[in-house]
Enzyme design. Structure first.
Site: not given
Ligand code: C5P
Length: 300
Positions: A12, A142
């Protein structure tokens, strides 16, 4: 009964990534417009004896990506088995990677989305799209988008997906960096440098996407994490400037970076931009991809 299922899943790019305040969970509230790109990982899931779960990689990142329970794809397989009480669940996963690792293109999330679809089919779980989306959201922000692909708004943490009307073809050149960026570190740098912005995706961008006005989309690309990604990897400035010079009609850091995405009106223009970026010292390699494409799909 089929003993092997193959699922293809796209990368993406965020046409807009607006970052708001931090929730109690530490996640940031987002308003984002995702687009699925034709740069695919393949997840091949093969039945294994009950209780046996294994994971191997080929391609991008093979050799240093974790293959144990810390891997999001492995967690996806175990999650769907547990949630749907699949008593004889076992799977051997092989992931053929083309999406850059730690590149801001959601490669790990894509593999988790594809694994949910693959195990759903392999074990005949019959989970609905809503069930899969809920499991996906519990794995990462995501992951739900990668189940559906296309062009879609993401709200909440980016995990609440609303497909939007999209016309036109979007030709992208992608410049991959020599090293990755950690998403939590980029968000932390954003908090330090910028602090929360609004989370509203520009109406004009949505109108341009709906009308297929690709040059307007190019002008309206926006990523609130750009300054943070550039602060952590200053050579991205060279890459972004070179893409502009090479004639891109839109230039953006993809997600939390460091992959940079360059929009063109024709495949030939995107090829030329990719070729000129491939000569830069700040670029490890280039890829071409088109959007929008659909999300994780069973292909065999
Ligand atoms: O959801 P994912 O594990 O991909 O996110 C990785 C990190 O990115 C999270 O632990 C957080 O630190 C940051 N993040 C965030 N806010 C979001 C998505 C991700 O702070 N909406």
């Amino acid at each position: 009964m089929s003993t092997t299922v193959r699922v293809r899943v796209p990368a993406k790019v965020n046409l807009s990534l607006r970052v708001g305040p931090t929730e109690a969970s530490g996640y940031h509230e987002l308003g984002t417009l995702f687009q699925g790109l034709s740069l695919f990982d393949d997840v091949i899931a093969e039945r294994a004896p009950a209780g046996q779960f294994s994971l191997a990689f080929q391609g991008e990142g093979a050799g240093f990506l974790p293959t144990d329970d810390t891997n999001l794809a492995m967690r996806a397989a175990k999650l769907i088995a547990r949630r749907f009480d699949v008593t004889d669940a076992g799977v051997s996963l092989l992931i053929r990677k083309r999406i850059p690792v730690a590149g801001g293109m959601a490669g790990g999330s894509a593999d988790a989305a594809a694994t949910l679809r693959a195990c759903n089919e392999l074990w005949r779980v019959c989970a609905s799209d809503a069930d899969l989306s809920e499991l996906a959201a519990s794995l990462g922000a995501d992951v739900p988008f990668l189940l559906v692909g296309g062009t879609a708004l993401g709200t909440g943490r980016g995990d609440v997906i609303h497909p939007v009307a999209c016309q036109g073809s979007y030709y992208w050149a992608l410049a991959l960096s020599h090293s990755g960026l950690s998403t939590p570190e980029v968000f932390a740098e954003f908090d330090r440098l910028d602090g929360p912005r609004g989370v509203v995706v520009d109406e004009a961008l949505l109108a341009a996407v709906a009308a297929g006005d690709v040059p307007a989309v190019g002008r309206l690309l926006r990523n609130d994490l750009t300054a943070a990604a550039v602060a952590l990897q200053p050579c991205l400035n060279d890459t972004l400037a070179a893409g502009r010079m090479a004639g891109a009609i839109g230039v953006i850091v993809s997600g939390s970076g460091p992959t940079c995405a360059f929009l063109a009106e024709t495949p030939q223009a995107a090829d030329r931009i990719a070729q000129s970026l491939s000569r830069l010292a700040s670029v490890r390699t280039v890829r071409r991809a088109d959007g929008p494409v659909g999300g994780a799909q069973v292909v065999g």
